[in-house]
Every structure is written in structure tokens, then in C-alpha cells.
Write a protein that holds these residues in place. Structure first.
Motif, PDB file in Angstrom:
ATOM      1  N   ALA A  14       0.837  -1.198   0.000  1.00 15.29           N
ATOM      2  CA  ALA A  14       0.000   0.000   0.000  1.00 15.29           C
ATOM      3  C   ALA A  14       0.865   1.239   0.000  1.00 15.29           C
ATOM      4  N   ASP A  15       2.095   1.087  -0.463  1.00 20.18           N
ATOM      5  CA  ASP A  15       3.007   2.232  -0.491  1.00 20.18           C
ATOM      6  C   ASP A  15       2.458   3.346  -1.357  1.00 20.18           C
ATOM      7  N   SER A  17      -0.286   4.908  -1.307  1.00 22.12           N
ATOM      8  CA  SER A  17      -1.734   5.033  -1.459  1.00 22.12           C
ATOM      9  C   SER A  17      -2.279   5.916  -0.341  1.00 22.12           C
ATOM     10  N   PRO A  18      -3.378   6.637  -0.580  1.00 20.80           N
ATOM     11  CA  PRO A  18      -3.916   7.553   0.450  1.00 20.80           C
ATOM     12  C   PRO A  18      -4.719   6.784   1.496  1.00 20.80           C
ATOM     13  N   LEU A  19      -4.027   5.928   2.257  1.00 23.72           N
ATOM     14  CA  LEU A  19      -4.699   5.103   3.246  1.00 23.72           C
ATOM     15  C   LEU A  19      -4.370   5.579   4.648  1.00 23.72           C
ATOM     16  N   ILE A  44       3.624  -0.537   3.643  1.00 24.32           N
ATOM     17  CA  ILE A  44       2.502   0.397   3.867  1.00 24.32           C
ATOM     18  C   ILE A  44       3.040   1.807   4.052  1.00 24.32           C
ATOM     19  N   ASN A  46       4.435   5.755   3.266  1.00 22.95           N
ATOM     20  CA  ASN A  46       3.956   6.962   2.580  1.00 22.95           C
ATOM     21  C   ASN A  46       2.431   7.049   2.591  1.00 22.95           C
ATOM     22  N   ASN A  47       1.850   6.867   3.772  1.00 26.05           N
ATOM     23  CA  ASN A  47       0.407   6.957   3.960  1.00 26.05           C
ATOM     24  C   ASN A  47       0.111   7.833   5.173  1.00 26.05           C
ATOM     25  N   LYS A  48      -1.066   7.630   5.770  1.00 29.79           N
ATOM     26  CA  LYS A  48      -1.455   8.412   6.953  1.00 29.79           C
ATOM     27  C   LYS A  48      -1.857   7.498   8.108  1.00 29.79           C
ATOM     28  N   ASN A  72       4.641   7.774   7.911  1.00 28.09           N
ATOM     29  CA  ASN A  72       3.274   7.690   8.416  1.00 28.09           C
ATOM     30  C   ASN A  72       3.183   8.524   9.694  1.00 28.09           C
TER      31      ASN A  72
END
Length: 716
Positions: A14-15, A17-19, A44, A46-48, A72
């Protein structure tokens, strides 16, 4: 998250992705994959994602090789359960808000190659057990709150090539064991700490390092001259310390430097003139020191925006943009003019005398050939008869002809006495220079012995059956022929039915190491240094085990009375040495041969070995050379310029399956190794001799590349 699974639940990706929403439960989805026994990669980044890592992480598959959750909003401590992933190779948790210490269970990750924990709120001391992770290649801990001393145990990580401990609260002295870790080849950053004491002289072991930063610490003493041995440096930052004394003269060897910062120290003396001839130097900061004297006006000093010298009140001259006072002329300038005139007359007289002596020498040369050959060969290399060689080669049959050079033809033969396979180099005595080549080769080979030099067995200096002079050199026969036949089989092979020859990555690296080892021996380990002067693929022979042997010393020259300094500025009356495309540009201008000349030829050879392109290829026109072709392509087009055989090997090694959202680690290392090879070749083949890499530095760096390839499972 299910759509982010690959086939067979081997990876979660999920790298980018706006998750995530920054909430405490964001990472609970990891608990849903604890039964995925084949899970290998989790990405995962580079997300939030917020919150803490869930306790269920300890139940993830032990087959996990990569875990990345960088960039993150994750808080809390690094879970000790990560220590259960014994197969983990990459752990990337950088750019979060993690706190606490590095958990002790990470000592169990004996396969870990990359550990990135930068830009967090981690604290405590850097644990010494990190030194037990002997497969570690990259360690990034910058931007945290670590305190205490740098553990000397990190020096046990013999494969470590990237280390960043900057922007912490580290104190104490820099461990000599760590600063002397020769595997460090890419970056060593210890800046923005509270390190004290002197910079250890062991820093000279970092011969392969490209970026070194110790700025903004509390370091004292003089800059060690051994730092000049770090000839691969492109960035050196030492500002914001308390160094005193002058800039070491050994810095003249840092010809590839692009960024040099010595600002805010207590350095004094004159600014070395050699900085003005560093063509790669783009940023130079010497501000707020105590430098004095005339500011140079060439090179980087022509760029007032790229050069900073403010805060040095005793400087003068330079370009008007620097707004320095005019230098006061010295009374000895007129004396220097007289010395130049006198020197001109002296040089003219010496050259005239040299021409006379050269004429006398040529008349005497032929008379002394037999005596010199006899003294050149010891008892184990007595003369062999013409008849013996005639029989061994079946009357020098064209069927046994394996090569033709400038001064002779080479035949394969079998000695009747002991059935040893030999290569016989028959001199073309009618060719100008052949006789001198024969003597030079005998002289060069009589007292040298190295596994990567072609071994001479005996010589023949007699007459043929018609009474004409006959001279030949007899060598061990090399079953796999010349490197030329492997790199360019269609162009070099005289056998139409010969199968195409293919060298894989590791074989090419091993051959490059062999040749570099031979040069290092000739240049630095012989009683009298020897310069080969004609290094090229056709003069490199491969034995049955593909070990390379450097041969053909017909143009070799002894550096009699030479020191470690180059003799490249002495004028030569011998004309051009070497082969077009491989001979360094200074030879064409009449400069004397030098070690640096051999290094240039080696650099071109290395670029040819990996691009598959000869330096005289039709591609290179209108001032485009093999050197500039490669230099202009780096780093983004490293694959585009690489030999098709190596690209096919890369694709074969990667296999048909590559998980989505993941950059293959193997491919990354494969390309990184290629880039390192090309950087070495470019660094060896600069036009300016002083900028070229040392051959010992080349050997060290190539060994590191081969170790990386072995770790990938690639073999020769």
C-alpha cells in the motif's frame, strides 16, 4: 486492504496510497493476515496510518523478509515482536513518531541488511548489539534523540556501506575502528552531534567512500593527511568544528570532489592552488577561518556564487566579485622571470644532448641484444632452440596461429619434451621497434611473479634455418584465449564456427579484480615500479579457470628512481605509447609514461567490459568518447548502456514473478553494483591524471561489489 494482497498472500502493498486516518486503530488490519504462512513482504509506507503497532504483529509469518511502514503517523515504541522475524532483510520505519529505545530483540535479526529508523523520537543509547548484525549494509538512525558514545562494535558490520547517525545527541570520540571501516562506500554522516577529540588517522581507510560529513561537532586538532587517501570522495563536509592548521597537501588527490565545506573552523595558511584545477568542484565553502594570501582566480574560484570565503580577513586578490584588497607584489617576481629564461636555455641544451645520446644508443642497441636477453632470463628460463619451437608449432602452421600483434605473431604449440602447451610469440624483427619490444619484455618479466601476470617459460634468441635472426618468447598457453575474444567474439575470432562467448556479471568483476591486482603489483610492489603502457582486452589472457593474466610487456617501462608521485609531467622522447582508444590523452602530448596512464587504460577497459562497446566503436564520433558516453548516462540510464548479456542475466535472475507495489531488492542491488562499476571506470579515465582513482582503491571497491553479487546468489 484485500486488493493490496498479491497472489498467494506473499505481500501486502500500500506504499504511496492515500490510506489511513491517523487514528489509533489504523494498523489493526495487520491482525487479519496472521494466518498467511507465505507472507514475505509488507509495504505500507507513505500513507497516513496512525496509532501504535498491534501486539498481533508477533504472529505474522516468520517468512517475512521486508517490513516497511515509513512516512506515516505511527506512535509508540517499536514492538519487540519484530525480533521474531528471523528472515527479515529490510526494516524501514523512518519518518514516524516512534519513541523509546531500540528493542533488544532486534539482535535476533541476523539476516537484516537494511535498518532505517530515521526521523523519529527514538532515544537512549545506540545498542552495541547492532554490531552483531554482520549482514547489515545500510543503517540510518539520523534525526532522533540518541545520546552517549558511538558504539565501536559497529565496526563488526564488515559489509556496511551506508551509515547515517547525524542529528542526534551523540558525544565522545569517534571510534577509530568505525572510521576505518573500509566497506563504507556510499555515505558516512556523523554531523550535528557533540562528538569531540581528533579525527582519527584511520579515516584514510575509507578509500571507497563518496560522501563524508562530520560538520557541526566539537572536533579539534589538525585535519589528518590520511584523509587525502579517500580518493573516491565527491562530498566532504567538515564545517562547524575547531580544526586548526592548514589544508593538507594530500587533498590534491581528491580530484573528484564536488562539494567541499571547511567553514567555521580555525584553519590557516594559504589556500592550496590545486583546488583551482579540480574540475568537478562546484561548491567550496572556506568561510570564517584564518586563511591568508592570494585567492586563486581559476576553476571554482571563478564562480563567486559557488565559492564562499567571507570571514578570512587576510586574503587578497581574486575576482572583483569577492571584494578583496589587491595583493602587494613581491620583489622576487623579477628574479623568477630570470630563472624562467635561464631554465629555457638549460632545457634546450639538455634536449640537444639527449638527441645525440639517443643516436649513439640506437647504434649500440642491436649489438647488446644477445647479452641483454641472456642476463634477463635466469637458469630456469634458458634459451630454447629454433628447431624445438618449429617442431612444437608444426612449422609455425597457420592452423596454430592464435593471434597477431604489433611486433609479433602468436602460435599455439606442444613441447615434445614434456607435452606442455605453450604460446610462442615470434617477433617480426623487420618491424620498427620489434627488437626494442623484445628486450623490454625480457627485462620486465625477469624478476616479477604474480598470479595475474602471464608467466614466461623461456626465450629463443638465435637464427632460423636460412641464417636470419630469430627471436621468440615462450609463455604458458591460456586455454580460454584473450578477453578480446570474449567481449567481441565476432570481431576478434578467426574461427567461423566458434560458439558465442558470454561473460556473466561476477566473471567480469573477477577479471577486473585480477587485472587491477596485477597493476597494483607492477606499480607498487615491484622493486622498481613498472608501467605496462598497453593495457587492452587483447593483452589479457584467461586460463582454464577464467583467471585473468596480463601479458605483452613489449611497451613496458621502468620508473627508475620514481617516487609515489606521478612522473606524468616529464617530457618523453619515445613518442606515443599504447593503443588508440586506450592510451591516455597526455601521452599524445609527449608526456612521460606514468602509473596514472595505466589507470586510464584500465578505466576504459572496465567501461568496455560492461557496456560491450570498444572505445573505437563507430558510436564515438564528434568528441563523444566511451568515457563521456558512460558519464553522461549515469545514474538514470545505467541499464540502457549495459551489455545485452548482462541485461539478460538480470532478467533471468529476477524471474518471471515480481510482486506489485514492490521494487525488487535484488534488482536494486544489481543496478547499484552496475552503477558502482561505471563510477569506478569513469573515475579512472578522467583526462586529468591527478583526478584518476588509485588502483588500490579500485581493487578494494571491486571486492565489495563482488561480495554484494555473491550475497544475491550470483556466481561466476
Amino acid at each position: 486492504m484485500e486488493s493490496a494482497f498479491d497472489h498467494g498472500n506473499r505481500a501486502i502493498g500500500a506504499d504511496g496510497s492515500p490510506l489511513g486516518s491517523g487514528k489509533p486503530e489504523d494498523l489493526s488490519f495487520l491482525c487479519s493476515v496472521i494466518n498467511s504462512s507465505k507472507l514475505q513482504k509488507v509495504g505500507i509506507g507513505n500513507n497516513k496510518f496512525g496509532g501504535v503497532f498491534p501486539k498481533c504483529m508477533g504472529s505474522l509469518s516468520t517468512t517475512l523478509t521486508r517490513f516497511s511502514a515509513s512516512i506515516n503517523e505511527i506512535i509508540g515504541e517499536i514492538p519487540e515482536e519484530i525480533g521474531n522475524f528471523s528472515n527479515l532483510e529490510v526494516l524501514h520505519l523512518g519518518a514516524n513518531s516512534l519513541s523509546g529505545a531500540i528493542p533488544s530483540n532486534l539482535r535476533n535479526l541476523q539476516n537484516l541488511a537494511v535498518l532505517i529508523l530515521n526521523q523519529n523520537n527514538l532515544g537512549g543509547t545506540i545498542p552495541s548489539f547492532l554490531g552483531n548484525l554482520t549482514k547489515l549494509l545500510e543503517l540510518y538512525l539520523e534525526g532522533n534523540n540518541f545520546h552517549g558514545q558511538i558504539p565501536s562494535h559497529l565496526s563488526n558490520c564488515r559489509s556496511l556501506d551506508q551509515l547515517d547517525l547525524s542529528e542526534n545527541n551523540l558525544s565522545g570520540a569517534i571510534p577509530p575502528q568505525l572510521i576505518g571501516l573500509s566497506s563504507l562506500a556510499i555515505i558516512l554522516n556523523l554531523s550535528c552531534n557533540h562528538l569531540s577529540g581528533v579525527l582519527p588517522i584511520e579515516v584514510g581507510n575509507l578509500t571507497a567512500l563518496t560522501a563524508f560529513d562530520i560538520s557541526n561537532n566539537l572536533l579539534v586538532g589538525e585535519i589528518p593527511s590520511s584523509l587525502g587517501d579517500c580518493i573516491a570522495l565527491t562530498s566532504l563536509r567538515m564545517g562547524g568544528n575547531f580544526f586548526h592548521g592548514s589544508i593538507p597537501q594530500s587533498f590534491r588527490w581528491l580530484g573528484g570532489i564536488e562539494d567541499l565545506d571547511l567553514s567555521q573552523n580555525n584553519l590557516s595558511g594559504q589556500i592550496p592552488a590545486f583546488l583551482a584545477i579540480f574540475h568537478s568542484l562546484k561548491l567550496l565553502n572556506l568561510s570564517h577561518n584564518k586563511f591568508e594570501g592570494m585567492l586563486p582566480r581559476e576553476g571554482v574560484f571563478k564562480n563567486a556564487t559557488g565559492t564562499s570565503i567571507i570571514g578570512n580577513n587576510e586574503l587578497c586578490g581574486g575576482l572583483p566579485e569577492f571584494r578583496l584588497p589587491t595583493c602587494i607584489s613581491k620583489s622576487f617576481e623579477s628574479g623568477k622571470i630570470h630563472m624562467v629564461i635561464l631554465s629555457t636555455f638549460v632545457i634546450s641544451g639538455v634536449l640537444g644532448l639527449a638527441l645525440i645520446l639517443a643516436f649513439i644508443y640506437l647504434c649500440w642497441l642491436k649489438k647488446k641484444v644477445t647479452e641483454q636477453v641472456s642476463s634477463s632470463m635466469d637458469d630456469s628460463r634458458r634459451n630454447v632452440s629454433y628447431g624445438t619451437l618449429l617442431k612444437a608449432t608444426d612449422n609455425f602452421s597457420p592452423m596454430n596461429l592464435v593471434g597477431v600483434g604489433s611486433f609479433g605473431s602468436i602460435y599455439k604449440g606442444i613441447l615434445e619434451e614434456n607435452q606442455i602447451a605453450i604460446a610462442v610469440k615470434v617477433l617480426h624483427l623487420a618491424h620498427h621497434g620489434a627488437l626494442k619490444s623484445f628486450i623490454a619484455e625480457c627485462d620486465a618479466l625477469k624478476n616479477i611473479k604474480h598470479r595475474n601476470l602471464l608467466k614466461i617459460l623461456t626465450v629463443c634468441s638465435s637464427s632460423d634455418y636460412q641464417g636470419s635472426d630469430f627471436k621468440a618468447l615462450v609463455y604458458e598457453f591460456m586455454d580460454n584465449g584473450s578477453l578480446e575474444r570474449w567481449l567481441h567474439p565476432n570481431a576478434s575470432s578467426s574461427h567461423g564456427n566458434e560458439l558465442p562467448k558470454r561473460l556473466n556479471f561476477v566473471q567480469r568483476i573477477s577479471i577486473a579484480i585480477d587485472v587491477a591486482s596485477a597493476l597494483d603489483y607492477l606499480h607498487h610492489q615491484c622493486h622498481t615500479p613498472i608501467v605496462h603502457c598497453d593495457l587492452k582486452p587483447s593483452n589479457i589472457l584467461l586460463d582454464v579457470e577464467m583467471v585473468a593474466h596480463v601479458g605483452d610487456f613489449g611497451l613496458a617501462k621502468f620508473l627508475v628512481g620514481s617516487s609515489l608521485d606521478s612522473v606524468a609531467n616529464q617530457m618523453s622522447s619515445m613518442g606515443l605509447r599504447g593503443t588508440i582508444g586506450y592510451a591516455p590523452p597526455e601521452y599524445a602530448m609527449g608526456c612521460e609514461v606514468s602509473r596514472e596512464g595505466d589507470v586510464y587504460s584500465y578505466g576504459i577497459l572496465l567501461l568496455e567490459m560492461f557496456t560491450g562497446l570498444s572505445p573505437t566503436d563507430d558510436t564515438f564520433r564528434d568528441n563523444l568518447t566511451l568515457h563521456s558516453y558512460v558519464a553522461n548516462a549515469l545514474p538514470k540510464q545505467v541499464l540502457e548502456i549495459t551489455d545485452n548479456i548482462l541485461r539478460e542475466e538480470r532478467e533471468s535472475h529476477l524471474g518471471p514473478y515480481t510482486p506489485p507495489h514492490w521494487l525488487s531488492k535484488s534488482d536494486g542491488i544489481f543496478q547499484e553494483c552496475l552503477l558502482m562499476v561505471y563510477n569506478i571506470g569513469v573515475a579512472c579515465s578522467y583526462e586529468v591524471p591527478g583526478r584518476r582513482m588509485s588502483i588500490s582503491g579500485v581493487t578494494n571497491k571491486l571486492h565489495q561489489i563482488r561480495e554484494k553479487l555473491f550475497a544475491l546468489g550470483l556466481h561466476g
